[in-house]
Design a protein around this motif. Structure first.
Motif, PDB file in Angstrom:
ATOM      1  N   UNK A 198      46.341 -30.387 -60.984  1.00 51.92           N
ATOM      2  CA  UNK A 198      46.575 -29.440 -59.863  1.00 51.92           C
ATOM      3  C   UNK A 198      46.701 -28.327 -60.653  1.00 51.92           C
ATOM      4  N   UNK A 199      47.465 -27.881 -61.860  1.00 53.51           N
ATOM      5  CA  UNK A 199      47.798 -26.876 -62.471  1.00 53.51           C
ATOM      6  C   UNK A 199      46.278 -26.370 -63.093  1.00 53.51           C
ATOM      7  N   UNK A 200      45.699 -27.122 -63.542  1.00 56.97           N
ATOM      8  CA  UNK A 200      44.441 -26.893 -64.304  1.00 56.97           C
ATOM      9  C   UNK A 200      43.318 -26.459 -63.208  1.00 56.97           C
ATOM     10  N   UNK A 245      56.805 -28.272 -55.591  1.00 51.50           N
ATOM     11  CA  UNK A 245      58.070 -28.229 -54.948  1.00 51.50           C
ATOM     12  C   UNK A 245      59.234 -27.966 -56.227  1.00 51.50           C
ATOM     13  N   UNK A 246      58.698 -27.664 -57.396  1.00 54.56           N
ATOM     14  CA  UNK A 246      59.553 -27.365 -58.430  1.00 54.56           C
ATOM     15  C   UNK A 246      58.684 -25.968 -58.931  1.00 54.56           C
ATOM     16  N   UNK A 247      59.765 -25.301 -59.842  1.00 54.53           N
ATOM     17  CA  UNK A 247      59.348 -23.984 -60.366  1.00 54.53           C
ATOM     18  C   UNK A 247      58.200 -24.008 -61.677  1.00 54.53           C
ATOM     19  N   UNK A 277      50.259 -15.243 -62.369  1.00 53.89           N
ATOM     20  CA  UNK A 277      50.050 -13.878 -62.817  1.00 53.89           C
ATOM     21  C   UNK A 277      48.996 -13.644 -63.757  1.00 53.89           C
ATOM     22  N   UNK A 278      49.002 -14.767 -64.900  1.00 55.12           N
ATOM     23  CA  UNK A 278      48.127 -14.538 -65.932  1.00 55.12           C
ATOM     24  C   UNK A 278      46.740 -14.836 -65.600  1.00 55.12           C
ATOM     25  N   UNK A 296      55.911 -25.080 -68.227  1.00 55.78           N
ATOM     26  CA  UNK A 296      55.185 -23.772 -68.130  1.00 55.78           C
ATOM     27  C   UNK A 296      55.585 -23.289 -66.700  1.00 55.78           C
ATOM     28  N   UNK A 297      56.172 -22.056 -66.807  1.00 50.38           N
ATOM     29  CA  UNK A 297      56.346 -21.261 -65.360  1.00 50.38           C
ATOM     30  C   UNK A 297      55.282 -21.165 -64.632  1.00 50.38           C
TER      31      UNK A 297
END
Length: 452
Positions: A28-30, A52-54, A84-85, A77-78
């Protein structure tokens, strides 16, 4: 709501489409990062990641966090910083319900550690919804398992296990100091399930017990005082991999003084023991369950989607649900067929990675009005880490169903490369290199295990 992020679909006729990705795991993050830095930055779509987590922690490293070999605080990793990046939005919350007609995703309230509401329940409109919610532990209905066996799904559970393990070692060390003439009752740790996760955890725990004895608990004799059992219901460990690799791993676990029990079914789990199907009772100070996974129970409550017996969302070759072309699913939570057969791709990080790469390209093509080809998985091989004892690597050669098996330093190097490859997909070459240098420097200046 005034926030443009929550503008209803009906009021966004002139806006770009919104792609909502639920789940910030390895896939998902990728996917969010890839889409944000391409179609998001170009203004072709609005990309939103929900979790659900930051923060994100790579799940294949949880056994290292549980054994104390890796500090999660150094490897998280936030999501907000990543967003933002790389040009996407992050919204914290847990998916509760999906209205497929209105295309609305309902997110639950976010609470603090004391149960006080931080964020209320919210409704997030979408044009396309991507489910990447991962998997949860499958206890297979074994009595007491969900109550007394620890799962290993997230950082909190890994830390919970590590604290219990550290406390048990401290207690055993104290008894050994007070009564050196008497034998110490060994700490019994039972790892249920000898797939890759169970094998890696057992090996990491043995090394952790050795390191704790060297640094802190001087009276602890790990091979005598810390009894680690690896219990598997199949006839051999690593049942999904080549038998030759399993045989090598079994032998190396024996050298680590890890007791391996195969062909043993668990009938019940209690707070201080486990019972086998044959009536044997095995003492247990800590039981950890690594015997299987399933899709999260919440999938049964959202969108009325078709699920398989393992509670995974059934998807087509384009990773869309047959019930709704605007809902996609991939990774551990999706039942994606392998090479057009009835077999489902296993819940592995490389599957999620390849599906994320595929979806980022297919969304770009879809937005450009181009045709979309189906997803094809290419097995890059499997690496099983045995900690400081080395690693084992297997890859199917595709010739007469033969496998290439590598062990020792070469396999250990491949194992380390996997995490760097994950970081490379999230941060690019420069930031990954800087992070790797930082990890190397920490390794020289700090103990190889958390001691508190």
């Amino acid at each position: 709501m005034n926030n443009a992020l929550f503008t209803p679909v009906a009021d966004r006729a002139t806006c770009v489409p919104r792609i909502v990705i639920v789940g910030g795991g390895a896939g998902g993050l990728q996917l969010a990062t890839r889409l944000g830095s391409t179609v998001g930055r170009k203004g072709l779509a609005e990309v939103v990641l929900v979790d659900r987590y930051p923060t994100h922690f790579w799940k294949p490293l949880l056994h290292e966090a549980a054994s104390g070999h890796r500090d999660p605080a150094s490897d998280t990793i936030e999501y907000a910083a990543q967003a933002r990046q790389y040009g996407f939005h992050f919204v914290q919350g847990e998916l509760q319900q999906v209205d497929r007609i209105q295309r609305l995703a309902t997110l639950g309230a976010v609470l603090d550690a004391d149960g006080v509401e931080i964020l209320p329940q919210r409704v997030l409109p979408y044009d396309d919804l991507v489910l990447a919610v991962g998997s949860v532990t499958n206890f297979f209905g074994v009595p007491g398992a969900s109550q007394f066996a620890l799962p290993l799904e997230n950082v909190e559970q890994a830390e919970d296990f590590r604290r219990k393990f550290l406390a048990a070692c401290a207690k055993a060390n104290h008894l050994a100091e007070q009564r050196p003439e008497q034998p110490v009752q060994p700490i019994c740790i039972n790892v249920i399930g000898a797939g890759a996760t169970g094998v890696e955890l057992a090996a990491a725990l043995r090394h952790a017990s050795n390191q704790l004895a060297a640094y802190r608990f001087k009276s602890l004799l790990p091979d005598r005082d810390v009894r680690i059992r690896l219990i598997e219901g199949s006839a051999r460990i690593l049942p999904a991999l080549d038998e030759r690799l399993a045989t090598r791993a079994h032998a190396q676990l024996g050298q680590l003084h890890i007791e391996v029990l195969t062909g043993v079914r668990i009938a019940q789990v209690a707070h201080d023991s486990i019972a086998t199907a044959t009536g044997d009772r095995l003492a247990s100070d800590i039981t950890i369950w690594a015997a299987g996974v399933a899709g999260p129970a919440a999938l049964r409550e959202i969108g009325n989607l078709r699920l398989n017996a393992s509670n995974q969302v059934i998807v087509t070759e384009t990773l869309q649900t047959p019930d709704d072309p605007h809902i996609f699913a991939f990774g551990d939570c999706a039942a994606c067929s392998s090479d057009g057969t009835s077999r489902v791709l296993p819940p592995r990080a490389q599957v999620a990675h390849q599906q994320a790469v595929y979806l980022s390209a297919s969304f770009a093509r879809r937005l450009a009005g181009k045709t979309i080809a189906g997803f094809t998985f290419h097995d890059a091989g499997t690496v099983v880490s045995l900690g400081h004892a080395g690693a084992l690597f297997q890859r199917q050669l595709g010739v007469h169903r033969r496998s290439l098996i590598v062990d020792g330093l070469a396999a250990s190097g491949l194992y380390k490369v996997l995490y760097r490859k994950h970081l490379l997909g999230l941060h690019g070459t420069k930031r990954t290199l800087l992070r790797s240098i930082g990890d190397w420097l920490r390794g020289w200046n700090e103990p190889s295990i958390k001691l508190h």
